[in-house]
Design a protein around this motif. Structure first.
Motif, mmCIF file in Angstrom:
data_model
loop_
_atom_site.group_PDB
_atom_site.id
_atom_site.type_symbol
_atom_site.label_atom_id
_atom_site.label_comp_id
_atom_site.label_asym_id
_atom_site.label_seq_id
_atom_site.Cartn_x
_atom_site.Cartn_y
_atom_site.Cartn_z
ATOM 1 N N LYS A 29 0.862 -1.176 0.000
ATOM 2 C CA LYS A 29 0.000 0.000 0.000
ATOM 3 C C LYS A 29 0.900 1.226 0.000
ATOM 4 O O LYS A 29 1.890 1.275 0.748
ATOM 5 N N GLU A 30 0.534 2.214 -0.809
ATOM 6 C CA GLU A 30 1.288 3.466 -0.822
ATOM 7 C C GLU A 30 0.838 4.287 0.374
ATOM 8 O O GLU A 30 -0.173 4.991 0.321
ATOM 9 N N SER A 31 1.593 4.176 1.449
ATOM 10 C CA SER A 31 1.213 4.830 2.701
ATOM 11 C C SER A 31 2.413 4.862 3.637
ATOM 12 O O SER A 31 3.209 3.925 3.656
ATOM 13 N N PRO A 32 2.511 5.912 4.442
ATOM 14 C CA PRO A 32 3.570 5.956 5.457
ATOM 15 C C PRO A 32 3.187 5.235 6.741
ATOM 16 O O PRO A 32 3.993 5.126 7.661
ATOM 17 N N TYR A 33 1.946 4.729 6.772
ATOM 18 C CA TYR A 33 1.441 4.142 8.006
ATOM 19 C C TYR A 33 1.489 2.626 7.975
ATOM 20 O O TYR A 33 1.707 2.005 6.941
ATOM 21 N N TYR A 34 1.243 2.040 9.145
ATOM 22 C CA TYR A 34 1.286 0.590 9.299
ATOM 23 C C TYR A 34 -0.087 0.061 9.714
ATOM 24 O O TYR A 34 -0.805 0.694 10.481
ATOM 25 N N SER A 35 -0.415 -1.109 9.189
ATOM 26 C CA SER A 35 -1.585 -1.827 9.657
ATOM 27 C C SER A 35 -1.358 -3.301 9.444
ATOM 28 O O SER A 35 -0.687 -3.707 8.480
ATOM 29 N N ALA A 36 -1.920 -4.118 10.315
ATOM 30 C CA ALA A 36 -1.854 -5.578 10.171
ATOM 31 C C ALA A 36 -3.131 -6.127 9.548
ATOM 32 O O ALA A 36 -3.273 -7.339 9.420
ATOM 33 N N SER A 37 -4.027 -5.253 9.148
ATOM 34 C CA SER A 37 -5.308 -5.682 8.590
ATOM 35 C C SER A 37 -5.182 -5.995 7.104
ATOM 36 O O SER A 37 -4.571 -5.233 6.357
ATOM 37 N N VAL A 38 -5.797 -7.076 6.692
ATOM 38 C CA VAL A 38 -5.806 -7.421 5.265
ATOM 39 C C VAL A 38 -6.516 -6.361 4.443
ATOM 40 O O VAL A 38 -6.252 -6.196 3.257
ATOM 41 N N TYR A 39 -7.425 -5.622 5.081
ATOM 42 C CA TYR A 39 -8.235 -4.642 4.355
ATOM 43 C C TYR A 39 -7.463 -3.352 4.093
ATOM 44 O O TYR A 39 -7.890 -2.522 3.294
ATOM 45 N N PHE A 40 -6.334 -3.183 4.748
ATOM 46 C CA PHE A 40 -5.539 -1.963 4.602
ATOM 47 C C PHE A 40 -4.767 -1.944 3.280
ATOM 48 O O PHE A 40 -4.564 -0.891 2.692
ATOM 49 N N TYR A 41 -4.373 -3.103 2.808
ATOM 50 C CA TYR A 41 -3.478 -3.199 1.668
ATOM 51 C C TYR A 41 -4.242 -3.211 0.352
ATOM 52 O O TYR A 41 -5.281 -3.855 0.231
ATOM 53 N N ASP A 42 -3.710 -2.507 -0.635
ATOM 54 C CA ASP A 42 -4.388 -2.352 -1.918
ATOM 55 C C ASP A 42 -3.945 -3.376 -2.967
ATOM 56 O O ASP A 42 -4.695 -3.678 -3.886
ATOM 57 N N TYR A 43 -2.729 -3.827 -2.853
ATOM 58 C CA TYR A 43 -2.170 -4.700 -3.889
ATOM 59 C C TYR A 43 -1.698 -6.011 -3.265
ATOM 60 O O TYR A 43 -1.104 -6.008 -2.182
ATOM 61 N N TRP A 44 -1.946 -7.095 -3.997
ATOM 62 C CA TRP A 44 -1.595 -8.424 -3.511
ATOM 63 C C TRP A 44 -0.911 -9.213 -4.606
ATOM 64 O O TRP A 44 -1.289 -9.140 -5.773
ATOM 65 N N GLY A 45 0.075 -9.990 -4.204
ATOM 66 C CA GLY A 45 0.691 -10.922 -5.123
ATOM 67 C C GLY A 45 -0.015 -12.266 -5.046
ATOM 68 O O GLY A 45 -0.885 -12.479 -4.203
ATOM 69 N N GLN A 46 0.373 -13.159 -5.939
ATOM 70 C CA GLN A 46 -0.156 -14.512 -5.857
ATOM 71 C C GLN A 46 0.539 -15.218 -4.695
ATOM 72 O O GLN A 46 1.584 -14.784 -4.247
ATOM 73 N N GLY A 47 -0.027 -16.239 -4.192
ATOM 74 C CA GLY A 47 0.560 -16.937 -3.059
ATOM 75 C C GLY A 47 1.731 -17.805 -3.457
ATOM 76 O O GLY A 47 1.811 -18.287 -4.590
ATOM 77 N N THR A 48 2.622 -18.012 -2.518
ATOM 78 C CA THR A 48 3.684 -18.998 -2.686
ATOM 79 C C THR A 48 3.574 -19.970 -1.510
ATOM 80 O O THR A 48 3.475 -19.562 -0.362
ATOM 81 N N GLN A 49 3.551 -21.252 -1.831
ATOM 82 C CA GLN A 49 3.226 -22.260 -0.829
ATOM 83 C C GLN A 49 4.454 -22.657 -0.013
ATOM 84 O O GLN A 49 5.512 -22.945 -0.571
ATOM 85 N N VAL A 50 4.259 -22.683 1.293
ATOM 86 C CA VAL A 50 5.296 -23.141 2.212
ATOM 87 C C VAL A 50 4.731 -24.320 2.990
ATOM 88 O O VAL A 50 3.675 -24.210 3.620
ATOM 89 N N THR A 51 5.415 -25.443 2.919
ATOM 90 C CA THR A 51 5.009 -26.635 3.644
ATOM 91 C C THR A 51 6.145 -27.081 4.537
ATOM 92 O O THR A 51 7.265 -27.280 4.061
ATOM 93 N N VAL A 52 5.846 -27.199 5.827
ATOM 94 C CA VAL A 52 6.855 -27.597 6.803
ATOM 95 C C VAL A 52 6.468 -28.956 7.366
ATOM 96 O O VAL A 52 5.422 -29.088 8.012
ATOM 97 N N SER A 53 7.280 -29.939 7.113
ATOM 98 C CA SER A 53 6.987 -31.285 7.606
ATOM 99 C C SER A 53 7.631 -31.495 8.976
ATOM 100 O O SER A 53 8.682 -30.943 9.275
ATOM 101 N N SER A 54 6.990 -32.319 9.771
ATOM 102 C CA SER A 54 7.494 -32.568 11.133
ATOM 103 C C SER A 54 8.467 -33.735 11.168
ATOM 104 O O SER A 54 8.639 -34.449 10.197
#
Length: 122
Positions: A97-122
């Motif tokens: 988001k073009e902003s000087p501020y911070y937020s942890a909310s998904v609704y704050f951000y305007d642009y999203w990339g595609q996901g990259t999958q992370v799998t952690v095995s035990s």
């Protein structure tokens, strides 16, 4: 702004992994960049963010294990993940988001990339 995330994969618990997110656009340095993740059947949740001045923010669940950083010359933000746990398994998304501020909310951000999958095995 277009975001392209990469670097996901299958690792074992305790391993490390680095995600990258390359952004298009000339004003990358003005953007706050964030990483979110979404596990199957769960809502998307905040992981980390970095403001244009370099201030960083982390979810409690990753604090001390993950490090977010940015290279404004390369228009890229990174998420270095260490001491990975099976509960870190998710699709990881970068956001901006073009902003000087911070937020942890998904609704704050305007642009999203595609996901990259992370799998952690035990």
């Amino acid at each position: 702004v277009q975001l392209q995330a990469s670097g996901g994969g299958l690792v074992q618990a305790g391993d490390s992994l680095r995600l990258s997110c390359a952004a298009s656009g000339r004003t990358f340095s003005y953007y706050i960049m964030g990483w979110f993740r979404q596990a199957p059947g769960k809502e998307r949740e905040f992981v980390a963010a970095i403001r244009n001045g370099g201030n960083t923010y982390y979810a409690d669940s990753v604090k001390g294990r993950f490090t977010i950083s940015r290279d404004n010359a390369k228009n890229t933000v990174y998420l270095q993940m260490s001491r990975l746990k099976p509960e870190d398994t998710a699709d990881y998304y970068c956001a901006a988001k073009e902003s000087p501020y911070y937020s942890a909310s998904v609704y704050f951000y305007d642009y999203w990339g595609q996901g990259t999958q992370v799998t952690v095995s035990s």
